[in-house]
Scaffold this active site. Sequence first.
Site, PDB file in Angstrom:
ATOM      1  N   ASN A 146       0.801  -1.225   0.000  1.00 27.42           N
ATOM      2  CA  ASN A 146       0.000   0.000   0.000  1.00 27.42           C
ATOM      3  C   ASN A 146       0.830   1.270   0.000  1.00 27.42           C
ATOM      4  O   ASN A 146       0.356   2.321  -0.395  1.00 27.42           O
ATOM      5  CB  ASN A 146      -0.979   0.007   1.175  1.00 27.42           C
ATOM      6  CG  ASN A 146      -0.332  -0.369   2.488  1.00 27.42           C
ATOM      7  OD1 ASN A 146       0.233  -1.453   2.626  1.00 27.42           O
ATOM      8  ND2 ASN A 146      -0.389   0.528   3.450  1.00 27.42           N
ATOM      9  N   GLN A 153      -5.007  -3.610  -2.269  1.00 31.58           N
ATOM     10  CA  GLN A 153      -4.598  -2.518  -3.156  1.00 31.58           C
ATOM     11  C   GLN A 153      -4.718  -2.861  -4.639  1.00 31.58           C
ATOM     12  O   GLN A 153      -4.644  -1.974  -5.482  1.00 31.58           O
ATOM     13  CB  GLN A 153      -3.156  -2.097  -2.834  1.00 31.58           C
ATOM     14  CG  GLN A 153      -3.007  -1.371  -1.513  1.00 31.58           C
ATOM     15  CD  GLN A 153      -3.620   0.024  -1.543  1.00 31.58           C
ATOM     16  OE1 GLN A 153      -3.704   0.672  -2.578  1.00 31.58           O
ATOM     17  NE2 GLN A 153      -4.077   0.491  -0.392  1.00 31.58           N
ATOM     18  N   SER A 201     -11.034  -4.914   0.613  1.00 30.30           N
ATOM     19  CA  SER A 201     -11.730  -3.822   1.299  1.00 30.30           C
ATOM     20  C   SER A 201     -12.492  -2.977   0.290  1.00 30.30           C
ATOM     21  O   SER A 201     -11.901  -2.440  -0.653  1.00 30.30           O
ATOM     22  CB  SER A 201     -10.711  -2.944   2.029  1.00 30.30           C
ATOM     23  OG  SER A 201     -11.354  -1.785   2.516  1.00 30.30           O
ATOM     24  N   GLY A 202     -13.799  -2.837   0.499  1.00 32.14           N
ATOM     25  CA  GLY A 202     -14.651  -2.121  -0.448  1.00 32.14           C
ATOM     26  C   GLY A 202     -14.220  -0.690  -0.742  1.00 32.14           C
ATOM     27  O   GLY A 202     -14.220  -0.251  -1.897  1.00 32.14           O
ATOM     28  N   HIS A 203     -13.821   0.041   0.302  1.00 39.57           N
ATOM     29  CA  HIS A 203     -13.582   1.474   0.082  1.00 39.57           C
ATOM     30  C   HIS A 203     -12.311   1.779  -0.691  1.00 39.57           C
ATOM     31  O   HIS A 203     -12.069   2.914  -1.073  1.00 39.57           O
ATOM     32  CB  HIS A 203     -13.628   2.249   1.410  1.00 39.57           C
ATOM     33  CG  HIS A 203     -12.445   2.076   2.312  1.00 39.57           C
ATOM     34  ND1 HIS A 203     -11.418   2.990   2.332  1.00 39.57           N
ATOM     35  CD2 HIS A 203     -12.145   1.136   3.239  1.00 39.57           C
ATOM     36  CE1 HIS A 203     -10.526   2.608   3.253  1.00 39.57           C
ATOM     37  NE2 HIS A 203     -10.946   1.475   3.810  1.00 39.57           N
ATOM     38  N   THR A 211     -25.974  -8.605  11.796  1.00 40.22           N
ATOM     39  CA  THR A 211     -26.867  -8.190  10.709  1.00 40.22           C
ATOM     40  C   THR A 211     -26.068  -7.697   9.510  1.00 40.22           C
ATOM     41  O   THR A 211     -25.144  -6.901   9.661  1.00 40.22           O
ATOM     42  CB  THR A 211     -27.796  -7.069  11.214  1.00 40.22           C
ATOM     43  OG1 THR A 211     -28.502  -7.575  12.350  1.00 40.22           O
ATOM     44  CG2 THR A 211     -28.780  -6.623  10.145  1.00 40.22           C
ATOM     45  N   CYS A 236       2.866   7.255  10.587  1.00 38.30           N
ATOM     46  CA  CYS A 236       2.006   6.078  10.638  1.00 38.30           C
ATOM     47  C   CYS A 236       0.609   6.541  10.998  1.00 38.30           C
ATOM     48  O   CYS A 236       0.363   7.717  11.209  1.00 38.30           O
ATOM     49  CB  CYS A 236       2.531   5.046  11.620  1.00 38.30           C
ATOM     50  SG  CYS A 236       2.177   5.432  13.315  1.00 38.30           S
TER      51      CYS A 236
HETATM   52  C1  LIG Z   1      -6.567  -0.183   3.566  1.00 39.58           C
HETATM   53  C2  LIG Z   1      -5.847  -1.463   3.738  1.00 39.58           C
HETATM   54  C3  LIG Z   1      -6.226  -2.396   4.709  1.00 39.58           C
HETATM   55  C4  LIG Z   1      -7.324  -2.105   5.717  1.00 39.58           C
HETATM   56  O1  LIG Z   1      -8.579  -2.086   5.108  1.00 39.58           O
HETATM   57  P1  LIG Z   1      -9.844  -1.464   5.901  1.00 39.58           P
HETATM   58  O2  LIG Z   1     -11.001  -1.971   5.118  1.00 39.58           O
HETATM   59  O3  LIG Z   1      -9.695   0.005   5.808  1.00 39.58           O
HETATM   60  O4  LIG Z   1      -9.831  -1.986   7.277  1.00 39.58           O
HETATM   61  C5  LIG Z   1      -5.545  -3.579   4.794  1.00 39.58           C
HETATM   62  N1  LIG Z   1      -4.540  -3.857   3.946  1.00 39.58           N
HETATM   63  C6  LIG Z   1      -4.137  -2.989   2.997  1.00 39.58           C
HETATM   64  C7  LIG Z   1      -3.014  -3.353   2.095  1.00 39.58           C
HETATM   65  C8  LIG Z   1      -4.767  -1.757   2.864  1.00 39.58           C
HETATM   66  O5  LIG Z   1      -4.348  -0.899   1.942  1.00 39.58           O
END
Ligand SMILES: *Cc1c(COP(=O)(O)O)cnc(C)c1O
Length: 383
Positions: A154, A182, A202-204, A240, A328
């Site tokens: 990341n 990523q 991770s969706g976002h 849920t 960090c």
């Molecule tokens: C953002 C990220 C995560 C954490 O994901 P979240 O859904 O925000 O908890 C874990 N691993 C990597 C490599 C990420 O970039």
Amino acid sequence: MQKMNVYADNAATTRVSREALDAAMPYFTEDFGNAASSHSKGMSAAKAVLDARAKTVAALGAKVGEIYFTSGATESDNWAIMSAAALGEKSGKRHIVTTAIEHHAVLNTCKALEKKGFEVTYLPVGSSGIVDTEDIKNALRDDTCLVSIMLANNEVGTLQPVSQAGALCRERGILFHTDAVQAVGQMKINVDELCADMLSLSGHKFHAMKGVGVLYVRSGTELVSFIHGGEQEKGRRAGTHNVPAIVSLGTAIAQMSKDTDKRSSYIKSLSDRLAHGILHKVPGTHLNGDREKRLAGNVNICFDGVEGESLLMMLDMKGICVSSGSACASGSLEPSHVLTAMGLDRAKARGSIRFSLNEENTGEEIEYILSVLPEIIDKLRHI
Ligand SMILES: *Cc1c(COP(=O)(O)O)cnc(C)c1O
């Protein structure tokens, strides 16, 4: 150039896409039912979860029973590692292999297990920011219960030899997990090609909502329940369903699995322009991490004699959002564990900045960044 607003921090989070938002909206408003309810509103929500599951497994080359919806990749990483550790413990296997450059969701879970008597090997990376396959091979032991290696880093975007690691683990009968967060949208992800037993998303990070993620678990792989409660997610991850978020994830991952090559080469053309521009226009700079084996959208640059955090602030005043590789998550001024693992000294690690681009960025934005950066660097170096 006129001031612009440029979001170049897509590795931290992305905008929810119009399609993902539109798909999720009815599950906030009309179809707000609990997916576990037996009436029509519940059935409509349950169908939406089923549909999102089908889209997700299709995007990953997985099967319907192989994915679990979670609250995000932090949870998915914790679950994968804790489950492998619990299963390993039963047969006296208390050794885990991972890398020094994993996300803290992996590293701190491993740290927690060390306190419980597990032994963890943190594989080194060279200046390339890539682990060596030989090192992975040599680290495997008879008491290794899990190997966890991320697909793409990341901070510096470097791609790790995940399929090779997966194949080595399969030969030895060792569970293999990869954090693929990523990579979605910038490269194809296929759980078979990656030889992954478990994989986190991770969706976002790919235009879905925050607070939703996926843990893929290959069928036949044992998995320990993580959240006890109702029957959701086969009773292993109770609670849920977050229906709108899950729907947004299904929609976004389906979009991202289309035209991946085209998207990725567009993003790469932008990053190349940005990286070349900075390296040529600003003296005392270098690109962190391997030049070729990296995510299309990652440009992580070290600026000699500059404080990354100050550079971030100055860029922000010019409307440009980036991430400093130095701080960090807690905002402390500890240098990045990834950059220090790559051999950068404290000063160089703290003078590094990550630009993370995606398909929403434009050539004009790159020109804008390149037009304001030299002057800012000059100022910072003369303070
Ligand atoms: C953002 C990220 C995560 C954490 O994901 P979240 O859904 O925000 O908890 C874990 N691993 C990597 C490599 C990420 O970039």
